[in-house]
Design an enzyme around this catalytic site. Structure first.
Site, PDB file in Angstrom:
ATOM      1  N   CYS A 153      46.266  45.277 -52.951  1.00  0.00           N
ATOM      2  CA  CYS A 153      46.615  44.029 -53.239  1.00  0.00           C
ATOM      3  C   CYS A 153      46.340  42.915 -52.220  1.00  0.00           C
ATOM      4  O   CYS A 153      46.308  41.850 -52.293  1.00  0.00           O
ATOM      5  CB  CYS A 153      48.372  44.226 -53.131  1.00  0.00           C
ATOM      6  SG  CYS A 153      48.622  44.921 -54.642  1.00  0.00           S
ATOM      7  N   HIS A 207      50.788  37.140 -51.662  1.00  0.00           N
ATOM      8  CA  HIS A 207      50.865  38.175 -52.807  1.00  0.00           C
ATOM      9  C   HIS A 207      52.041  38.531 -53.644  1.00  0.00           C
ATOM     10  O   HIS A 207      53.275  38.477 -52.806  1.00  0.00           O
ATOM     11  CB  HIS A 207      50.258  39.397 -52.205  1.00  0.00           C
ATOM     12  CG  HIS A 207      50.209  40.573 -53.085  1.00  0.00           C
ATOM     13  ND1 HIS A 207      49.566  40.254 -54.576  1.00  0.00           N
ATOM     14  CD2 HIS A 207      51.073  41.808 -53.100  1.00  0.00           C
ATOM     15  CE1 HIS A 207      49.717  41.862 -55.016  1.00  0.00           C
ATOM     16  NE2 HIS A 207      50.674  42.511 -54.527  1.00  0.00           N
ATOM     17  N   ASN A 257      53.050  41.834 -60.775  1.00  0.00           N
ATOM     18  CA  ASN A 257      52.040  42.086 -59.710  1.00  0.00           C
ATOM     19  C   ASN A 257      50.853  42.633 -60.156  1.00  0.00           C
ATOM     20  O   ASN A 257      50.314  43.595 -60.848  1.00  0.00           O
ATOM     21  CB  ASN A 257      52.439  43.310 -58.724  1.00  0.00           C
ATOM     22  CG  ASN A 257      51.556  43.579 -57.831  1.00  0.00           C
ATOM     23  OD1 ASN A 257      50.307  43.254 -57.415  1.00  0.00           O
ATOM     24  ND2 ASN A 257      51.923  44.603 -56.931  1.00  0.00           N
TER      25      ASN A 257
END
Ligand code: ACO
Length: 336
Positions: A114, A255, A285
């Site tokens: 990520c 993020h 995500n």
């Protein structure tokens, strides 16, 4: 040699059309819309069923090149941040190079989960700053649906597919572009977020498949505890180092893993939630794609404007985490 600053001079993204809603997930695993929304902030995510990660990248990059009026042959370097490459080898960057016709570029993949886009942006910026290259494509893309177990409620509600890309070029004005960055990793976090099979540790066998070791595994609670501290700390660090207060920052670009992690980070920075880029509700995500996807969407909407100071922050598997301070140089798109 005098150091040049690297600036983002074009952005692009691609989100697949197919949507997977919380209601649909309720029919697949023991979960419910309320749990997913309150624990994560996610309402739906998009799924790419038309090919590999590189296909999403190509769409995002073509979009970007068109806006900037730059041809693929002019690209010097392609960095693809991804944990879902088309294949173990060759690198997806090479696949992308071939597909877009970037004949004069070289390229490689970067795996920082990520935090991948942030890491890739950091690396790409060095090639601009040192004067080695003038046009670097930095891409964050993941087809998380290809490594997600849709019988595991702990993970399948979290992830989606998307691609985002930026072009880095030397900044025309010194005060614009990437101003500062803080990057970290801590390998002791590997036990809590990983994909165990398919590499040299556990080459794929019938057994690894039966044990579902080719899917992403996450100890959500453990990762949450680290993510919430690290993202807030690293964002605070870059603010303090540059003597900035919340009111100096136009946008926090976090993020998108969990709404609660994002809120905690913004709170620590003294930034109002109205100044936080957030699209986790629509996309979930998308791992390396979340930050460039935000940048591209906000820029296209005319909300990300030239001269604004923004802070990027991410946390992911590794553990990896970091933050970056940018003075945005790209003028808003012309209204049709
Ligand atoms: N639906 C309903 N219940 C669920 C679900 C679900 N989808 N998933 C888990 N639960 C249950 C659990 O089984 C548990 O039940 P129990 O108390 O009976 O054992 C309960 O809900 C609470 O589970 P937790 O895991 O404690 O839930 P938590 O509030 O921590 O939320 C989450 C889970 C959303 C995963 C959160 O921990 C999180 O966001 N973690 C960090 C994610 C992150 O930042 N990852 C890094 C980037 S990802 C990357 O790098 C690839």
């Amino acid at each position: 040699m005098e150091l040049r600053r690297a600036a983002i001079t074009a952005v692009g993204h691609y989100v697949p059309e197919k949507i997977l809603t919380n209601a649909e997930l309720e029919k697949m695993v023991d979960t419910n819309d309320e749990w997913i929304r309150t624990r994560t902030g996610i309402r739906e995510r998009h799924i790419f069923d038309q090919g590999p990660t590189s296909e999403m990248v190509v769409k995002a990059v073509q979009n970007l090149l068109l806006h900037r009026g730059v041809s693929a042959e002019e690209i010097d370097l392609i960095i693809v941040a991804t944990i879902t490459p088309d294949m173990m080898l060759p690198a997806t960057a090479c696949v992308v190079q071939e597909k877009i016709g970037a004949k004069n570029a070289w390229g490689f993949d970067l795996n920082a989960a990520c935090s991948g886009f942030l890491y890739a942006l950091s690396v790409g910026a060095r090639f601009i700053e040192s004067g080695v290259h003038s046009k670097v494509l930095v891409i964050g893309a993941d087809k998380m649906s290809s490594i997600t177990d849709y019988t595991d409620r702990n993970t399948c509600v979290l992830f989606g597919d998307a691609a985002g890309a930026v072009l880095l070029e030397p900044s025309v004005e010194k005060e614009y572009g990437i101003l500062d960055q803080c990057m970290y990793s801590d390998g002791s976090g590997g036990a809590y977020l990983n994909l165990k099979a398919g590499g040299s540790l556990n080459p794929p066998t019938h057994e690894t498949i039966d044990k579902k070791m080719h899917y992403v595994f996450q100890d959500g609670k453990a990762v949450f505890k680290s993510a919430v501290v690290c993202m807030a700390d690293v964002s605070d660090e870059i603010m303090n180092r540059n003597k900035l207060k919340g009111c100096d920052i136009a946008w926090l670009v976090p993020h998108q893993a969990n709404l609660r992690i994002i809120d905690a980070t913004a709170q620590r920075m003294g930034i109002d939630s109205s100044k936080v880029m957030m699209n986790i509700d629509k996309y979930g995500n998308t791992t390396a794609a979340t930050i460039p996807l935000c940048l591209s969407e906000w820029w296209q909407a005319g909300k990300l404007q030239r001269g604004q100071k923004i802070v990027l922050a991410a946390f992911g598997a590794g553990y990896t985490w970091g933050s970056m301070l940018i003075q945005w140089s790209l003028a808003s798109p012309e209204k049709p």
